[in-house]
Design an enzyme around this catalytic site. Structure first.
Site, PDB file in Angstrom:
ATOM      1  N   LYS A 216       2.111   2.103  -5.164  1.00  0.00           N
ATOM      2  CA  LYS A 216       2.817   1.616  -6.277  1.00  0.00           C
ATOM      3  C   LYS A 216       1.774   1.744  -7.535  1.00  0.00           C
ATOM      4  O   LYS A 216       2.290   2.011  -8.539  1.00  0.00           O
ATOM      5  CB  LYS A 216       3.249   0.173  -6.161  1.00  0.00           C
ATOM      6  CG  LYS A 216       4.011  -0.254  -5.114  1.00  0.00           C
ATOM      7  CD  LYS A 216       4.358  -1.593  -5.057  1.00  0.00           C
ATOM      8  CE  LYS A 216       3.202  -2.649  -4.222  1.00  0.00           C
ATOM      9  NZ  LYS A 216       2.819  -2.284  -3.163  1.00  0.00           N
TER      10      LYS A 216
ATOM     11  N   GLN B  71       2.122  -6.416  -2.959  1.00  0.00           N
ATOM     12  CA  GLN B  71       2.515  -5.963  -1.688  1.00  0.00           C
ATOM     13  C   GLN B  71       3.714  -5.409  -1.467  1.00  0.00           C
ATOM     14  O   GLN B  71       3.884  -4.287  -2.099  1.00  0.00           O
ATOM     15  CB  GLN B  71       2.562  -7.612  -1.129  1.00  0.00           C
ATOM     16  CG  GLN B  71       1.069  -8.178  -0.993  1.00  0.00           C
ATOM     17  CD  GLN B  71       0.605  -8.946  -2.079  1.00  0.00           C
ATOM     18  OE1 GLN B  71       1.278  -9.574  -2.997  1.00  0.00           O
ATOM     19  NE2 GLN B  71      -0.533  -8.966  -2.264  1.00  0.00           N
TER      20      GLN B  71
ATOM     21  N   GLY C 107      -4.439  -4.864  -4.648  1.00  0.00           N
ATOM     22  CA  GLY C 107      -5.393  -4.007  -5.207  1.00  0.00           C
ATOM     23  C   GLY C 107      -4.845  -2.663  -5.251  1.00  0.00           C
ATOM     24  O   GLY C 107      -4.252  -2.021  -4.272  1.00  0.00           O
TER      25      GLY C 107
ATOM     26  N   ASP D 215       0.796  -1.350   0.066  1.00  0.00           N
ATOM     27  CA  ASP D 215       0.154  -0.113  -0.147  1.00  0.00           C
ATOM     28  C   ASP D 215       0.856   1.238   0.086  1.00  0.00           C
ATOM     29  O   ASP D 215       0.539   2.340   0.533  1.00  0.00           O
ATOM     30  CB  ASP D 215      -1.038   0.090   1.401  1.00  0.00           C
ATOM     31  CG  ASP D 215      -1.735  -1.374   1.395  1.00  0.00           C
ATOM     32  OD1 ASP D 215      -2.356  -1.880   0.060  1.00  0.00           O
ATOM     33  OD2 ASP D 215      -1.899  -1.936   2.459  1.00  0.00           O
TER      34      ASP D 215
HETATM   35  P1  IMP Z   1      -2.585 -12.805   2.150  1.00  0.00           P
HETATM   36  O1  IMP Z   1      -1.513 -12.464   1.292  1.00  0.00           O
HETATM   37  O2  IMP Z   1      -4.161 -12.699   1.845  1.00  0.00           O
HETATM   38  O3  IMP Z   1      -2.297 -14.330   2.199  1.00  0.00           O
HETATM   39  O4  IMP Z   1      -2.286 -12.097   3.382  1.00  0.00           O
HETATM   40  C1  IMP Z   1      -1.146 -12.307   4.158  1.00  0.00           C
HETATM   41  C2  IMP Z   1      -0.667 -10.600   4.654  1.00  0.00           C
HETATM   42  O5  IMP Z   1      -0.466  -9.950   3.622  1.00  0.00           O
HETATM   43  C3  IMP Z   1      -1.840 -10.104   5.622  1.00  0.00           C
HETATM   44  O6  IMP Z   1      -1.264  -9.401   6.523  1.00  0.00           O
HETATM   45  C4  IMP Z   1      -2.304  -9.205   4.685  1.00  0.00           C
HETATM   46  O7  IMP Z   1      -2.937  -8.064   5.038  1.00  0.00           O
HETATM   47  C5  IMP Z   1      -1.207  -8.863   3.987  1.00  0.00           C
HETATM   48  N1  IMP Z   1      -1.476  -8.395   2.419  1.00  0.00           N
HETATM   49  C6  IMP Z   1      -1.845  -8.974   1.267  1.00  0.00           C
HETATM   50  N2  IMP Z   1      -2.083  -8.325   0.256  1.00  0.00           N
HETATM   51  C7  IMP Z   1      -1.659  -6.852   0.604  1.00  0.00           C
HETATM   52  C8  IMP Z   1      -1.607  -5.744  -0.062  1.00  0.00           C
HETATM   53  O8  IMP Z   1      -1.951  -5.578  -1.282  1.00  0.00           O
HETATM   54  N3  IMP Z   1      -1.489  -4.665   0.632  1.00  0.00           N
HETATM   55  C9  IMP Z   1      -1.206  -4.657   2.082  1.00  0.00           C
HETATM   56  N4  IMP Z   1      -0.993  -6.068   2.917  1.00  0.00           N
HETATM   57  C10 IMP Z   1      -1.561  -7.058   2.104  1.00  0.00           C
END
Ligand code: IMP
Length: 428
Positions: A16, A225, A40, A13
């Site tokens: 990017k 991420q 996203g 976040d």
């Molecule tokens: P997952 O990717 O859904 O397995 O989530 C694992 C961790 O990554 C959690 O703490 C999510 O909140 C974080 N996370 C996954 N995608 C994003 C993103 O696009 N931005 C911020 N945090 C993310």
């Protein structure tokens, strides 16, 4: 040859999307190399807002080739919805401008259910995942039972693999969680239909990218991420299941490391994180609330409020090291406008001992007390500023101090959400 990788230098976040969009305009090919629709970002173009989860932001330019690499996990229903939404807004999505790796793994409804049940089962120790089935899909990949795009394209192979997986998964759902499993025919038929709709886009993207790079095309790799969510280098276990660091681009797209020319680290002017886990510079006070409200710090994918805190130099130096960042893009500098004082975390202390390198152990990280340097803030609106010289003196001092502490130059400074609200310090 110019191959650039964009990585998030914090917990995701970082903004990017806007930086990628800016650089995508100057590139010919834009590639996603990891993650899935857990990512996203929102891009504004000509007054229209686009929410992208799986498709690279280059899709908004009809002449760019957008690639979803082998390192991405693809939920076909989410991808097809994204394609339809883009088309409805007049964006062209065709087999010429969207390419999906035949090696990319496919997300199934059982992955989403596993994600939900496992998070629930962890109680207070849940990871705070996006519940999109991302972790379970990557787990199947490393367990060697995953179903890839190339398998989905072949009805017989797909039937066999899905059957075996469902037998095993349904037993787990029933025996461990006391839950209903999934019906084979229903998933098979639905995914066969998805397969036919996706078939035109599916190809060997490693070959494609190699050839495009050899032709001298400008290629942009868009990391999702961020560094601190990387499976190896993030705050494990509070991480995602893929590799957002720059090295992830080589494995997740099938290009060699020698092909990468630049790595741009995107850094927000403060720090945020969603999900759980230690966060040394977190602000649980009115300044944290100020950053959240002014910076609209709510998740694009889940709508969750983000935790907010001061910028952290220990973290940024770490990101620079593990990704070989060659320049930084600073985002959301305008969010800090109006703060009387701004703090920069220059190091950590554990029991009086100074820590310079980001620790592996979460127990250590929890004990880290940030060492702060305080700077004067500014109150002038900076959204219309287009050159570094025109920034308020204290904003310039803040940026210069960050550069000095991190040891890497800024190439872009973003002063607002719009595309033109950008200060470009280096040409790309
Ligand atoms: P997952 O990717 O859904 O397995 O989530 C694992 C961790 O990554 C959690 O703490 C999510 O909140 C974080 N996370 C996954 N995608 C994003 C993103 O696009 N931005 C911020 N945090 C993310």
């Amino acid at each position: 040859m110019s191959v650039t990788v964009i990585v998030g230098a914090q917990w995701g976040d970082e903004g990017k999307g806007k930086i990628t969009d800016y650089l995508a305009e100057r590139s010919e090919v834009v590639v996603r190399y990891q993650g899935g629709n857990n990512a996203g970002h929102t891009v504004e173009k000509d007054g229209v807002q686009y929410k992208l989860h799986l498709i690279p932001s280059g899709i908004l330019y009809p002449d760019k080739i957008c690639v979803i690499g082998n390192g991405v996990v693809v939920d076909p229903s989410a991808l097809l919805k994204e394609i339809e939404d883009l088309k409805a807004k007049g964006v062209e999505v065709k087999e010429d401008n969207l390419k999906i790796s035949d090696r990319a793994h496919v997300v199934f409804p059982y992955h989403i259910k596993e994600d939900e049940l496992e998070e629930k089962g962890k109680g207070d120790e849940d990871l705070g995942t996006t519940k999109k089935g991302i972790g379970p899909c990557y787990r199947d990949k490393t367990e060697r039972i995953g179903i890839r795009m190339c398998d989905l394209m072949n009805a017989e192979v797909f039937r066999e693999k899905l059957k075996k997986n469902l037998e095993r998964k349904n037993k787990i759902f029933k025996d461990i969680y006391g839950e209903e499993g999934f019906d084979f025919e229903q998933i098979f038929e639905t995914y066969r239909e998805y397969a036919e709709r996706l078939r035109p886009y599916v190809t060997d993207t490693s070959v494609l990218l190699y050839n495009l790079a050899k032709e001298g095309k400008k290629i942009l790799f868009e990391g999702a991420q961020g560094t601190l969510l990387d499976l190896d280098f993030g705050t494990y276990p509070y991480v995602t299941a893929s590799h957002p660091v720059a090295g992830g681009a080589t494995v997740g797209a099938g290009i060699g490391p020698t092909m990468i020319d630049n790595v741009i680290g995107v850094v927000k002017a403060y720090t945020t994180r969603v999900g759980k886990g230690p966060f040394p510079t977190e602000l649980k006070d009115e300044i944290g609330d100020f950053l959240r409200e002014k910076g609209y710090e709510y998740g694009t994918t889940t709508g969750r409020p983000r935790r907010c805190g001061w910028i952290d130099i220990v973290m940024l130096r770490y990101a620079v090291r593990v990704s070989g960042i060659t320049s930084l893009a600073l985002t959301k500098l305008d969010t800090l406008t109006g703060l009387e004082k701004i703090k920069i975390c220059t190091g950590y202390k554990i029991n009086g001992k100074i820590i310079e390198d980001f620790p592996a152990s979460l127990e250590e990280l929890k004990m880290c007390e940030p060492i702060y340097e305080e700077m004067e803030g500014w109150s002038e609106n900076i959204q219309d500023v287009r050159s570094f010289e025109d920034l308020p003196l204290n904003a310039k001092k803040y940026v210069k101090r960050l550069e000095e502490l991190v040891g890497v130059e800024f190439s872009i400074i973003s002063v607002g959400p719009e595309r033109e609200e950008t200060i470009v310090l280096r040409n790309f």
